[in-house]
Design a protein around this motif. Structure first.
Motif, PDB file in Angstrom:
ATOM      1  N   ARG A  58       0.837  -1.202   0.000  1.00 38.95           N
ATOM      2  CA  ARG A  58       0.000   0.000   0.000  1.00 38.95           C
ATOM      3  C   ARG A  58       0.871   1.252   0.000  1.00 38.95           C
ATOM      4  NH1 ARG A  58      -5.391  -0.556   1.193  1.00 38.95           N
ATOM      5  NH2 ARG A  58      -6.017  -2.632   1.827  1.00 38.95           N
ATOM      6  N   ARG A  60       2.137   4.361   1.613  1.00 40.98           N
ATOM      7  CA  ARG A  60       2.223   4.822   2.998  1.00 40.98           C
ATOM      8  C   ARG A  60       2.374   6.338   3.041  1.00 40.98           C
ATOM      9  NH1 ARG A  60       7.096   2.085   2.036  1.00 40.98           N
ATOM     10  NH2 ARG A  60       8.894   3.469   2.053  1.00 40.98           N
ATOM     11  N   GLY A 111      -2.771   5.018   1.259  1.00 46.55           N
ATOM     12  CA  GLY A 111      -3.636   3.886   1.579  1.00 46.55           C
ATOM     13  C   GLY A 111      -4.045   3.046   0.393  1.00 46.55           C
ATOM     14  N   ASP A 112      -3.904   3.554  -0.840  1.00 52.94           N
ATOM     15  CA  ASP A 112      -4.255   2.767  -2.023  1.00 52.94           C
ATOM     16  C   ASP A 112      -3.338   1.557  -2.156  1.00 52.94           C
ATOM     17  OD1 ASP A 112      -6.282   4.499  -2.768  1.00 52.94           O
ATOM     18  OD2 ASP A 112      -5.180   5.385  -4.450  1.00 52.94           O
ATOM     19  N   ILE A 113      -3.854   0.500  -2.747  1.00 56.22           N
ATOM     20  CA  ILE A 113      -3.057  -0.696  -3.014  1.00 56.22           C
ATOM     21  C   ILE A 113      -2.234  -0.454  -4.278  1.00 56.22           C
ATOM     22  CG2 ILE A 113      -3.106  -3.144  -3.587  1.00 56.22           C
ATOM     23  CD1 ILE A 113      -5.725  -3.328  -1.981  1.00 56.22           C
TER      24      ILE A 113
END
Length: 161
Positions: A58, A60, A111-113
């Motif tokens: 993810r 950070r 927070g995105d993958i």
């Protein structure tokens, strides 16, 4: 192509479930849309597997002691073929039933993958070892670059040649 240009979109590379190293590579893709962990985990499902492992990377909110404001990933035109080669190499090095790897490109928020890799094997140790090898080799050898922008205004490219 420069690091800030993205590789052309292609359909996911999904292999049929037959024998051989290439067949153990079940899903390989680089895309500019959100990644789905369940899709990657489903790709490595196998009735002969007693263990499945998945790694989710993810975005950070910090790096190197600085706060990250935003980032983008860019892929070289050869990134997709190199990702497939890495998956095949990992499948050949480990006694696995299946491997899968998907990486995101484009603008990502905190927070995105960014990346999902998964492996399945008869035993958990084999799956853990193969997944660690897969993510480490992907990060070291696949030409995907990260452009980070920090809250202090500094920018940096990570992974460029």
């Amino acid at each position: 192509m420069t690091p800030d240009e993205t590789a052309p979109e292609t359909a996911p590379d999904i292999a049929p479930q037959t024998s051989g190293t290439a067949a153990r590579v079940r899903l390989v893709d680089i895309r500019d849309t959100p990644l789905d962990v369940a899709e990657v985990l489903d790709a490595v499902g196998d009735e002969a597997a007693g263990g499945e492992t998945v790694f989710v990377g993810r975005v950070r909110d910090h790096d190197g002691g600085r706060d990250v404001a935003a980032l983008d990933y860019s892929a070289h035109p050869t990134a997709m073929s190199r990702l497939r080669e890495v998956c095949e190499e990992v499948a050949a090095r480990h006694d696995v039933r299946a491997v899968a790897a998907v990486h995101r490109t484009g603008a990502l928020a905190i927070g995105d993958i960014a990346v999902v890799v998964a492996t399945s094997a008869a035993h958990r140790g084999q799956a853990f070892d193969a997944s660690r090898d897969l993510i480490d080799t992907l990060k070291a050898q696949v030409p995907i670059w990260k452009h980070q922008r920090f809250t202090d205004g500094v920018e940096e490219w990570v992974g460029t040649p």
